[in-house]
Design a protein around this motif. Structure first.
Motif, short mmCIF file in Angstrom:
data_model
loop_
_atom_site.label_atom_id
_atom_site.label_comp_id
_atom_site.label_asym_id
_atom_site.label_seq_id
_atom_site.Cartn_x
_atom_site.Cartn_y
_atom_site.Cartn_z
N LEU A 49 -11.97 -3.77 -20.04
CA LEU A 49 -12.67 -4.87 -19.38
C LEU A 49 -11.68 -5.87 -18.78
N PHE A 50 -10.55 -6.09 -19.46
CA PHE A 50 -9.56 -7.04 -18.96
C PHE A 50 -8.83 -6.50 -17.73
N VAL A 51 -8.57 -5.20 -17.71
CA VAL A 51 -7.83 -4.63 -16.58
C VAL A 51 -8.75 -4.14 -15.48
N ALA A 52 -10.06 -4.16 -15.73
CA ALA A 52 -11.01 -3.63 -14.74
C ALA A 52 -10.91 -4.31 -13.37
N PRO A 53 -10.81 -5.67 -13.28
CA PRO A 53 -10.72 -6.29 -11.94
C PRO A 53 -9.51 -5.79 -11.15
N MET A 54 -8.35 -5.72 -11.81
CA MET A 54 -7.16 -5.23 -11.11
C MET A 54 -7.30 -3.76 -10.78
N LEU A 55 -7.91 -2.99 -11.66
CA LEU A 55 -8.11 -1.57 -11.40
C LEU A 55 -9.01 -1.34 -10.20
N VAL A 56 -10.06 -2.14 -10.09
CA VAL A 56 -10.97 -2.03 -8.95
C VAL A 56 -10.25 -2.38 -7.65
N LEU A 57 -9.45 -3.46 -7.68
CA LEU A 57 -8.70 -3.84 -6.49
C LEU A 57 -7.69 -2.77 -6.10
N PHE A 58 -7.06 -2.15 -7.11
CA PHE A 58 -6.10 -1.09 -6.82
C PHE A 58 -6.79 0.10 -6.15
N LEU A 59 -7.95 0.47 -6.67
CA LEU A 59 -8.67 1.60 -6.08
C LEU A 59 -9.13 1.28 -4.66
N LEU A 60 -9.57 0.04 -4.42
CA LEU A 60 -10.09 -0.31 -3.10
C LEU A 60 -9.00 -0.43 -2.05
N PHE A 61 -7.88 -1.06 -2.43
CA PHE A 61 -6.87 -1.40 -1.44
C PHE A 61 -5.61 -0.54 -1.51
N ARG A 62 -5.51 0.36 -2.49
CA ARG A 62 -4.36 1.24 -2.58
C ARG A 62 -4.77 2.71 -2.54
N PHE A 63 -5.58 3.12 -3.49
CA PHE A 63 -5.91 4.54 -3.61
C PHE A 63 -6.79 5.02 -2.46
N LEU A 64 -7.85 4.28 -2.16
CA LEU A 64 -8.75 4.72 -1.09
C LEU A 64 -8.07 4.76 0.28
N PRO A 65 -7.25 3.75 0.66
CA PRO A 65 -6.54 3.88 1.94
C PRO A 65 -5.60 5.09 2.00
N VAL A 66 -4.95 5.39 0.89
CA VAL A 66 -4.07 6.58 0.88
C VAL A 66 -4.90 7.84 1.05
N LEU A 67 -6.02 7.91 0.34
CA LEU A 67 -6.89 9.07 0.49
C LEU A 67 -7.42 9.16 1.91
N ALA A 87 -5.90 8.08 4.58
CA ALA A 87 -4.79 8.50 5.45
C ALA A 87 -4.58 10.00 5.37
N VAL A 88 -4.73 10.56 4.16
CA VAL A 88 -4.58 12.01 4.00
C VAL A 88 -5.64 12.75 4.81
N LEU A 89 -6.88 12.29 4.70
CA LEU A 89 -7.97 12.93 5.44
C LEU A 89 -7.80 12.72 6.94
N LEU A 90 -7.36 11.53 7.33
CA LEU A 90 -7.18 11.22 8.75
C LEU A 90 -6.09 12.08 9.37
N SER A 91 -5.06 12.40 8.57
CA SER A 91 -3.96 13.21 9.11
C SER A 91 -4.37 14.64 9.41
N LEU A 92 -5.52 15.05 8.90
CA LEU A 92 -6.02 16.40 9.15
C LEU A 92 -7.00 16.45 10.32
N THR A 93 -7.11 15.34 11.04
CA THR A 93 -8.08 15.28 12.13
C THR A 93 -7.41 14.77 13.40
N ASP A 94 -8.10 14.94 14.50
CA ASP A 94 -7.72 14.32 15.77
C ASP A 94 -8.71 13.18 16.00
N TYR A 95 -8.36 12.01 15.47
CA TYR A 95 -9.26 10.85 15.48
C TYR A 95 -8.85 9.91 16.60
#
Length: 301
Positions: free
Chosen positions: A26-44, A46-54
């Motif tokens: 519960l204490f680390v949940a806010p930072m974990l959510v921010l990490f997933l939103l602004f670090r993990f999801l953008p990397v994911l 970018a990986v998907l975007l690199s496989l497309t002609d966008y």
């Protein structure tokens, strides 16, 4: 009472308060959510975007690894990669040596140590754009301060930013001046953490100043040096601002880095899939270099 005393210790421990891991989550949940939103999801993404002609219009086509095969045959990518590697080889040793030397001097200084520490750290908190503009004037071939000093000894004028052989060292000096203060403070903290008893024992054994530094201080600084090497290497591979302001990638793309190529691909030509592929390749290169540094510098004896 006697029955409780007769019970084994393991049974008594089992009756103690139970651990509740979810409370810590519960204490680390806010930072974990921010990490997933602004670090993990953008990397994911970018990986998907690199496989497309966008394209900017929102239209996209799945092209699998075509962007990566395109990188292999792109001469501009090869040139940008070589430029980035050369810049890294110049910038990282320069910054580490400057940071370490300044940290050692400050470690020996007693009078006004806090003042000098603040003076050396001041460039780090200034804007890289401002620093680049100032150093661009210093390097100016006609009215620059550096050429004015060289003119006093009948040297020059030298076009530091207009020659392919001098542009990368010139930018590296600017970036080192701008950012060495952070690494200096980290190394200074590492120097202050070296046990004095080790240095005193070496002194009693007859070790000189250089011997104490080489055989006592440096081994104790290995974890700190590894951290400094990694962050400075990452910064070197991500260089863009100084090159953009001081040279615009010139002359003849001599200061055209990988991030500059990524910027042009994504925000000038709107080839977002190709730009994402460049970013992921850059990430892999930095990861490999960091692992090599970990093997050479950060390993434990």
């Amino acid at each position: 009472m006697t029955e409780a005393l007769r019970q084994p210790a393991s049974a008594v421990r089992r009756r103690g308060p139970r651990r509740r891991p979810w409370i810590g989550l519960l204490f680390v949940a806010p930072m974990l959510v921010l990490f997933l939103l602004f670090r993990f999801l953008p990397v994911l993404g970018a990986v998907l975007l690199s496989l497309t002609d966008y394209r900017l219009s929102g239209k996209w086509t799945f092209i699998a690894v075509d962007n990566y095969t395109r990188l292999l045959s792109d001469s501009l990518f090869h040139q940008a990669l070589i430029t980035t590697l050369i810049y890294t080889v110049i910038f990282v040793p320069l910054t580490v040596l400057l940071s370490l030397g300044t940290a050692v001097l400050l470690h020996q200084v007693v009078w006004k140590r806090g003042f000098f520490r603040g003076v050396f750290f001041l460039p780090y908190v200034t804007s890289i754009v401002l620093a680049a503009v100032i150093w661009k004037w210093i390097y100016d071939a006609q009215d620059g301060l550096l050429n004015g000093v060289l003119g006093l000894v009948s040297i020059g004028p030298v076009d530091f930013l207009g020659q392919s052989g001098s542009v990368l060292p010139s930018i590296a000096v600017t970036s080192a001046w701008k950012g060495f203060g952070y690494s200096m403070l980290i190394l200074l903290a590492g120097l202050q953490a070296v046990p004095k008893s080790y240095l005193e024992a070496a002194m009693i054994d007859g070790a000189g100043t250089w011997q104490r530094f080489r055989y006592v201080t440096l081994p104790q600084l290995r974890p700190v040096l590894f951290f400094v090497l990694v962050i400075e290497t990452i910064g070197a591979f991500q260089v863009f601002d100084a090159m953009y302001v001081m040279t615009g990638g010139g002359p003849v793309r001599s200061s055209y880095s990988l991030v500059y190529l990524l910027y042009d691909s994504g925000f000038k030509y709107f080839d977002f899939g190709y730009a994402s592929a460049i970013g992921l390749v850059l990430f892999l290169i930095v990861l490999i270099v960091s692992l090599v540094q970990r093997r050479l510098v950060g390993r434990d004896d």
